[in-house]
Enzyme design. Sequence first.
Site, PDB file in Angstrom:
ATOM      1  N   GLU A  17      -3.903  19.253 -30.234  1.00  0.00           N
ATOM      2  CA  GLU A  17      -4.754  19.902 -29.125  1.00  0.00           C
ATOM      3  C   GLU A  17      -5.935  20.589 -29.570  1.00  0.00           C
ATOM      4  O   GLU A  17      -6.191  20.723 -30.967  1.00  0.00           O
ATOM      5  CB  GLU A  17      -3.946  21.435 -28.870  1.00  0.00           C
ATOM      6  CG  GLU A  17      -4.437  22.432 -28.175  1.00  0.00           C
ATOM      7  CD  GLU A  17      -3.644  23.563 -27.723  1.00  0.00           C
ATOM      8  OE1 GLU A  17      -2.561  23.397 -27.114  1.00  0.00           O
ATOM      9  OE2 GLU A  17      -4.107  24.667 -28.098  1.00  0.00           O
ATOM     10  N   ALA A  51      -9.373  29.359 -22.900  1.00  0.00           N
ATOM     11  CA  ALA A  51      -8.504  30.113 -24.044  1.00  0.00           C
ATOM     12  C   ALA A  51      -9.425  30.467 -25.401  1.00  0.00           C
ATOM     13  O   ALA A  51     -10.324  29.752 -25.740  1.00  0.00           O
ATOM     14  CB  ALA A  51      -7.293  29.575 -24.572  1.00  0.00           C
ATOM     15  N   HIS A  77      -5.132  21.413 -19.978  1.00  0.00           N
ATOM     16  CA  HIS A  77      -4.730  22.808 -19.620  1.00  0.00           C
ATOM     17  C   HIS A  77      -5.250  23.219 -18.468  1.00  0.00           C
ATOM     18  O   HIS A  77      -6.660  23.251 -18.199  1.00  0.00           O
ATOM     19  CB  HIS A  77      -5.157  23.682 -20.962  1.00  0.00           C
ATOM     20  CG  HIS A  77      -4.213  23.400 -22.152  1.00  0.00           C
ATOM     21  ND1 HIS A  77      -3.802  24.165 -23.038  1.00  0.00           N
ATOM     22  CD2 HIS A  77      -3.913  21.953 -22.720  1.00  0.00           C
ATOM     23  CE1 HIS A  77      -3.440  23.478 -24.063  1.00  0.00           C
ATOM     24  NE2 HIS A  77      -3.377  22.210 -23.741  1.00  0.00           N
TER      25      HIS A  77
HETATM   26  C1  LIG Z   1       1.222  25.446 -25.453  1.00  0.00           C
HETATM   27  C2  LIG Z   1       0.371  26.376 -24.749  1.00  0.00           C
HETATM   28  C3  LIG Z   1      -0.897  26.226 -24.662  1.00  0.00           C
HETATM   29  C4  LIG Z   1      -1.658  27.270 -24.001  1.00  0.00           C
HETATM   30  N1  LIG Z   1      -3.004  26.928 -23.520  1.00  0.00           N
HETATM   31  C5  LIG Z   1      -3.640  27.977 -23.163  1.00  0.00           C
HETATM   32  C6  LIG Z   1      -4.868  27.682 -22.449  1.00  0.00           C
HETATM   33  O1  LIG Z   1      -5.298  26.533 -22.315  1.00  0.00           O
HETATM   34  N2  LIG Z   1      -5.735  28.855 -21.776  1.00  0.00           N
HETATM   35  C7  LIG Z   1      -5.010  30.147 -21.678  1.00  0.00           C
HETATM   36  O2  LIG Z   1      -5.823  30.974 -21.430  1.00  0.00           O
HETATM   37  N3  LIG Z   1      -3.929  30.324 -22.399  1.00  0.00           N
HETATM   38  C8  LIG Z   1      -3.074  29.333 -22.731  1.00  0.00           C
HETATM   39  N4  LIG Z   1      -1.984  29.484 -23.206  1.00  0.00           N
HETATM   40  C9  LIG Z   1      -1.207  30.946 -23.348  1.00  0.00           C
HETATM   41  C10 LIG Z   1      -0.764  31.244 -21.804  1.00  0.00           C
HETATM   42  O3  LIG Z   1      -1.551  31.285 -20.917  1.00  0.00           O
HETATM   43  C11 LIG Z   1      -0.011  32.583 -21.952  1.00  0.00           C
HETATM   44  O4  LIG Z   1       1.062  32.572 -22.868  1.00  0.00           O
HETATM   45  C12 LIG Z   1       0.415  33.433 -20.586  1.00  0.00           C
HETATM   46  O5  LIG Z   1       0.466  34.788 -21.044  1.00  0.00           O
HETATM   47  C13 LIG Z   1       1.762  32.927 -20.093  1.00  0.00           C
HETATM   48  O6  LIG Z   1       1.692  31.594 -19.580  1.00  0.00           O
HETATM   49  P1  LIG Z   1       2.760  30.975 -19.176  1.00  0.00           P
HETATM   50  O7  LIG Z   1       2.248  29.701 -18.294  1.00  0.00           O
HETATM   51  O8  LIG Z   1       3.796  30.695 -19.979  1.00  0.00           O
HETATM   52  O9  LIG Z   1       3.317  31.886 -17.909  1.00  0.00           O
HETATM   53  P2  LIG Z   1       4.813  31.925 -17.320  1.00  0.00           P
HETATM   54  O10 LIG Z   1       5.615  30.786 -17.238  1.00  0.00           O
HETATM   55  O11 LIG Z   1       4.235  32.449 -15.710  1.00  0.00           O
HETATM   56  O12 LIG Z   1       5.476  33.395 -17.918  1.00  0.00           O
HETATM   57  C14 LIG Z   1       4.718  34.594 -18.175  1.00  0.00           C
HETATM   58  C15 LIG Z   1       5.502  35.590 -18.137  1.00  0.00           C
HETATM   59  O13 LIG Z   1       5.863  35.984 -16.843  1.00  0.00           O
HETATM   60  C16 LIG Z   1       7.275  36.123 -16.652  1.00  0.00           C
HETATM   61  N5  LIG Z   1       7.642  35.419 -15.480  1.00  0.00           N
HETATM   62  C17 LIG Z   1       7.708  34.193 -14.990  1.00  0.00           C
HETATM   63  N6  LIG Z   1       8.301  34.016 -13.711  1.00  0.00           N
HETATM   64  C18 LIG Z   1       8.503  35.416 -13.453  1.00  0.00           C
HETATM   65  C19 LIG Z   1       9.132  35.852 -12.168  1.00  0.00           C
HETATM   66  N7  LIG Z   1       9.440  34.979 -11.043  1.00  0.00           N
HETATM   67  N8  LIG Z   1       9.179  37.067 -12.089  1.00  0.00           N
HETATM   68  C20 LIG Z   1       8.963  37.850 -13.151  1.00  0.00           C
HETATM   69  N9  LIG Z   1       8.480  37.741 -14.386  1.00  0.00           N
HETATM   70  C21 LIG Z   1       8.305  36.224 -14.287  1.00  0.00           C
HETATM   71  C22 LIG Z   1       7.754  35.147 -17.873  1.00  0.00           C
HETATM   72  O14 LIG Z   1       9.078  35.588 -18.364  1.00  0.00           O
HETATM   73  C23 LIG Z   1       6.699  35.505 -18.939  1.00  0.00           C
HETATM   74  O15 LIG Z   1       6.823  36.685 -19.558  1.00  0.00           O
HETATM   75  C24 LIG Z   1      -0.988  28.635 -23.715  1.00  0.00           C
HETATM   76  C25 LIG Z   1       0.369  28.861 -24.248  1.00  0.00           C
HETATM   77  C26 LIG Z   1       1.269  27.837 -24.870  1.00  0.00           C
HETATM   78  C27 LIG Z   1       2.543  28.005 -25.424  1.00  0.00           C
END
Ligand SMILES: Cc1cc2nc3c(=O)[nH]c(=O)nc-3n(C[C@H](O)[C@H](O)[C@H](O)COP(=O)(O)OP(=O)(O)OC[C@H]3O[C@@H](n4cnc5c(N)ncnc54)[C@H](O)[C@@H]3O)c2cc1C
Length: 297
Positions: A17, A51, A77
Amino acid sequence: MKIKELFKYGRPVISLEIFPPKPESPVETILDTIDALSDLKPDFISVTYGAGGSSKSHTIEIANLIKNKYNVEALAHLTCINSKKSDIDRVLGELKGYDVDNVLALRGDLPQDGSFDFTAKRDFGYAKDLVNYIKEKNDFCIAGACYPEGHIENSDIISDLHNLKCKVDTGVDFLITQLFFDNNLFYNFKEKVDLLGIDIPISAGIMPVINKKQIERITKLCGASIPLKFRRIMDKYEYNPEALKDAGVAYATEQIIDLLSFGIDGIHLYSMNRPDIARGIFNQIENIRTVKVASSY
Ligand SMILES: Cc1cc2nc3c(=O)[nH]c(=O)nc-3n(C[C@H](O)[C@H](O)[C@H](O)COP(=O)(O)OP(=O)(O)OC[C@H]3O[C@@H](n4cnc5c(N)ncnc54)[C@H](O)[C@@H]3O)c2cc1C
């Protein structure tokens, strides 16, 4: 090429990454980094989106370079929480135009300054909504994020896992984990996702320590825990960058070899744009990375 196909070859998928330069820096400042990283022959390179203060606008351009200048598969991403459908359409259209077939569909972090309006109507609330939207209109391979220790906003690990299951069922092709420093956290997580019937490939996100303050900042933001063994290394070599680098490479390599021998589908190395560190690790696993996932010898 769709990255999900790489997982079918039976050997672990090893990826890297990178993050784009700041908006004010030209995209060319990252060329040497991609050049050196592509030399390591990763299966794909992912590029973050906005990010840690990095530029969103550079992400597409860099994914294009990875794919078309360096001939390495690219994973772009993409976050959705502050985007309209038209913004997402534009990004997806540009990626398709560059032949980039892979997107890591993310919600994105919420601002920590209290400015986020939870009541506002938005096009996307969760990553799952983005997955659904991409799936409906486009032909991309879609990756999703997952959290071996649970997502920082959700203290209820069971509901977090159910949300993950919903996201996967919406159309995620493979998962990449948040960084972790204790493999047992991953093994426990894997047991739970297996029980839930999540059976898509999972790549383990591994971050080598090269700077104590940086790791402390990142883990505070994302909620990953720091085991005692790892903390001792950071404390001991904090003021000796070369020693910390050696120890960081050794620790990450040990973690990776353990995960590979467990039979993990993939390793995603958070390279921190440091080809020297990635090379140190790749050199140690040169022969190991080609051994089949399901094979025990
Ligand atoms: C491998 C990796 C790469 C990343 N790259 C970036 C990047 O390039 N740029 C950046 O800004 N961030 C990045 N992040 C960080 C990420 O954006 C954050 O962790 C963010 O807070 C959650 O994103 P997610 O896509 O996992 O969200 P989601 O899958 O939507 O989950 C977010 C939260 O919402 C909850 N949730 C999901 N669905 C529901 C629902 N229907 N009702 C209630 N709660 C729900 C989940 O339990 C969780 O607590 C990265 C993270 C990882 C692990």
